[in-house]
Design an enzyme around this catalytic site. Structure first.
Site, PDB file in Angstrom:
ATOM      1  N   ASP A 186      42.137 -48.769  52.721  1.00  0.00           N
ATOM      2  CA  ASP A 186      42.386 -47.481  53.376  1.00  0.00           C
ATOM      3  C   ASP A 186      43.540 -47.699  54.349  1.00  0.00           C
ATOM      4  O   ASP A 186      43.398 -48.429  55.338  1.00  0.00           O
ATOM      5  CB  ASP A 186      41.086 -47.068  54.107  1.00  0.00           C
ATOM      6  CG  ASP A 186      41.203 -45.718  54.804  1.00  0.00           C
ATOM      7  OD1 ASP A 186      42.336 -45.282  55.072  1.00  0.00           O
ATOM      8  OD2 ASP A 186      40.133 -45.134  55.088  1.00  0.00           O
ATOM      9  N   HIS A 187      44.647 -47.060  54.057  1.00  0.00           N
ATOM     10  CA  HIS A 187      45.853 -47.329  54.841  1.00  0.00           C
ATOM     11  C   HIS A 187      45.773 -46.737  56.250  1.00  0.00           C
ATOM     12  O   HIS A 187      46.623 -46.993  57.089  1.00  0.00           O
ATOM     13  CB  HIS A 187      47.076 -46.764  54.094  1.00  0.00           C
ATOM     14  CG  HIS A 187      48.328 -47.550  54.346  1.00  0.00           C
ATOM     15  ND1 HIS A 187      48.412 -48.564  55.269  1.00  0.00           N
ATOM     16  CD2 HIS A 187      49.563 -47.471  53.787  1.00  0.00           C
ATOM     17  CE1 HIS A 187      49.631 -49.073  55.275  1.00  0.00           C
ATOM     18  NE2 HIS A 187      50.353 -48.425  54.389  1.00  0.00           N
ATOM     19  N   ARG A 188      44.729 -45.970  56.525  1.00  0.00           N
ATOM     20  CA  ARG A 188      44.550 -45.477  57.893  1.00  0.00           C
ATOM     21  C   ARG A 188      43.941 -46.565  58.768  1.00  0.00           C
ATOM     22  O   ARG A 188      44.056 -46.539  59.986  1.00  0.00           O
ATOM     23  CB  ARG A 188      43.627 -44.245  57.915  1.00  0.00           C
ATOM     24  CG  ARG A 188      44.171 -43.074  57.120  1.00  0.00           C
ATOM     25  CD  ARG A 188      43.120 -42.001  56.968  1.00  0.00           C
ATOM     26  NE  ARG A 188      41.909 -42.540  56.352  1.00  0.00           N
ATOM     27  CZ  ARG A 188      40.795 -41.847  56.137  1.00  0.00           C
ATOM     28  NH1 ARG A 188      40.735 -40.581  56.487  1.00  0.00           N
ATOM     29  NH2 ARG A 188      39.744 -42.412  55.571  1.00  0.00           N
ATOM     30  N   PRO A 246      44.079 -41.999  51.978  1.00  0.00           N
ATOM     31  CA  PRO A 246      45.370 -42.608  51.629  1.00  0.00           C
ATOM     32  C   PRO A 246      45.165 -44.103  51.393  1.00  0.00           C
ATOM     33  O   PRO A 246      44.837 -44.843  52.309  1.00  0.00           O
ATOM     34  CB  PRO A 246      46.230 -42.341  52.870  1.00  0.00           C
ATOM     35  CG  PRO A 246      45.287 -42.069  53.973  1.00  0.00           C
ATOM     36  CD  PRO A 246      43.999 -41.591  53.386  1.00  0.00           C
TER      37      PRO A 246
END
Ligand code: COA
Length: 436
Positions: free
Chosen positions: A408-410, A231
């Site tokens: 990386d949105h994590r 994501p």
């Protein structure tokens, strides 16, 4: 010569079933109880054995046919010792054993799905390609089910059972070896199972030609596909590099004396190293298997190099500890060797972050894809002179550099994404920041 028909016995199934495999060929000398065909219904798969021994003289069913109890499977020229008299034949026909379907407990749709052939989308280096088991595959229903559930093409599995029968441990061993090879990078293109689409026959639309993809191309495509499962979000920004460009141009003579081409790239690398130290949440990798965030205490930055052979991404180590000339020199050397295909594998490993600059080519912005296991990448587009207004409403022409930071949105939240590009903007507009 005594020819006997072998029939599909009472399978306990009222309707027709699919013939999913024919395990023998005409001319084969078969033994009694040897599997002739494999039938599959919605609920079960079953092997149908021969009721006699002898030489197979004809086959009445082929893979893909549908068959029901009583249908003729094959004609066998029975061996003398096996030959039965008419009475015995009748007896054999009427007493054909009821074959209990093996309760495979397959999910409804699993039995209907054709086995997925692992080979379909896999490019295997020829020297290491497993030997194809071109002979007929011998395996029991449970093993077939296990193979189907794991998308294993049984014709690729080495059999260790009696009479070349494939056992479940053979399939397990095959799966393990394939995972090992994929992890070692020996299977290129193995990651395409999700991205492959059924292609139309393009020839119907016009003339076409096909070219084999290079390993670099395949590897890049595979990495991109894997990275696209992350994501990711792209933060856009602009940096005023008017002063930086003036400074850079003033260094032209010095650069020539040093034999170094000084482009904005060296400043970008240095500015990113600064930002990675200031915002260490960008200098991590996620170890999801162990639920760890791995913080890196070194700053190695990769940069994408476009070459006729594909994209190469060499790495400059310890950018935070190096000066602009050293970085520019290394960048030039690595880019030149990438174009000459002379990079060593180690020179493309260990990056914490990547820069992809299309500035010399054009474009206003783009969304680069995170190069996993890194968690962020900076895309740089072509700098352009733009009117920039101050608080008094007066404008001045400024050279603005478009930045596109994908993260990386994590690992990184949106506020930190904006902080990173703002910080980069500050550093690039006033290099004195680097001294602080
Ligand atoms: N805006 C305007 N001009 C720029 C610029 C930018 N963002 N970046 C570079 N330039 C200028 C340079 O200053 C140079 O001009 P000059 O000779 O007047 O100084 C000119 O463009 C050519 O620069 P280049 O030789 O390409 O050097 P570089 O250091 O900027 O880039 C590479 C080096 C290896 C990154 C570059 O050659 C390359 O391969 N880029 C493609 C990367 C790519 O394919 N990314 C996509 C990945 S999916």
């Amino acid at each position: 010569m005594n020819i006997e028909e072998v029939l599909v016995p009472d399978t306990g199934n009222d309707g027709e079933m699919d013939v999913i495999e024919v395990a023998v060929s005409i001319g084969d000398v078969i033994e009694k109880e040897q599997t002739l065909i494999v039938l599959e219904s919605d609920k079960a798969t079953m092997e149908i054995p021969s009721s006699v021994a002898g030489k197979l003289v004809s086959l009445k069913l082929k893979s893909g046919d549908r068959a029901k109890s009583g249908d003729v499977i094959a004609e066998v020229e029975v061996t003398a010792s096996e030959a039965t008299n008419e009475v015995q034949q009748e007896k054999a026909k009427t007493e054909t054993p009821v074959i209990e379907p093996i309760k495979t407990a397959q999910p409804e749709n699993a039995a209907k799905q054709p086995p997925v052939l692992e080979q379909k989308n896999e490019t295997i280096e020829h020297s290491q390609a497993p030997e194809l088991n071109t002979a007929v595959v011998h395996a029991g229903p449970a093993v077939r089910k296990f193979a189907r559930e794991h998308a294993v093409d049984l014709s690729r599995v080495r059999a260790s059972g009696p009479r070349a029968r494939i056992l479940q441990e053979d399939v397990t061993q095959y799966i393990k070896s394939q995972i090992q090879r994929a992890q070692n990078g020996q299977i290129i293109g193995a990651g395409f199972s999700h991205g492959a689409v059924a292609l139309p026959d393009f020839k119907q639309f016009g003339e076409i030609s096909a070219q084999t993809m290079t390993k670099v191309h395949l590897k890049t495509a595979e990495n991109m596909q894997r990275s696209c499962q992350i994501p990711q979000v792209t933060q856009f920004d602009e940096a005023d590099i008017t002063a930086l460009e003036e400074f850079r141009k003033k260094q032209k003579n010095v650069a020539e004396q040093k034999g170094i081409k000084l482009t904005p790239m060296a400043f970008l690398l240095k500015a990113c190293a600064y930002a990675l130290k200031a915002l260490p949440q960008f200098n991590v990798s996620l170890d999801l298997a162990n639920q760890h965030i791995i913080q890196k205490h070194y700053v190695h930055i990769a940069f994408a190099v476009d070459t006729p052979y594909g994209l190469f991404v060499p790495v400059i180590r310890d950018v935070d500890k190096k000066g602009i000339w050293e970085i520019a020199g290394e960048c030039q050397d690595l880019a030149a060797r990438a174009r000459d295909k002379k990079l060593l594998p180690a020179e493309m490993q260990g990056a914490c972050f990547t820069i992809s600059s299309l500035g010399a080519i054009g474009g206003t912005s783009f969304t680069p894809i995170v190069n996993s296991p890194e968690v962020a990448i900076l895309g740089v587009s072509k700098a352009q002179i733009k009117p920039v207004y101050n608080a008094q409403g007066e404008w001045q022409p400024k050279l603005m550099l478009p930045l596109s930071l994908t993260y990386d949105h994590r690992a990184v939240n949106g506020a930190d994404g904006a902080r990173f590009t703002s910080l980069l903007g500050n550093v690039l507009s006033d290099l004195r920041e680097l001294l602080l």
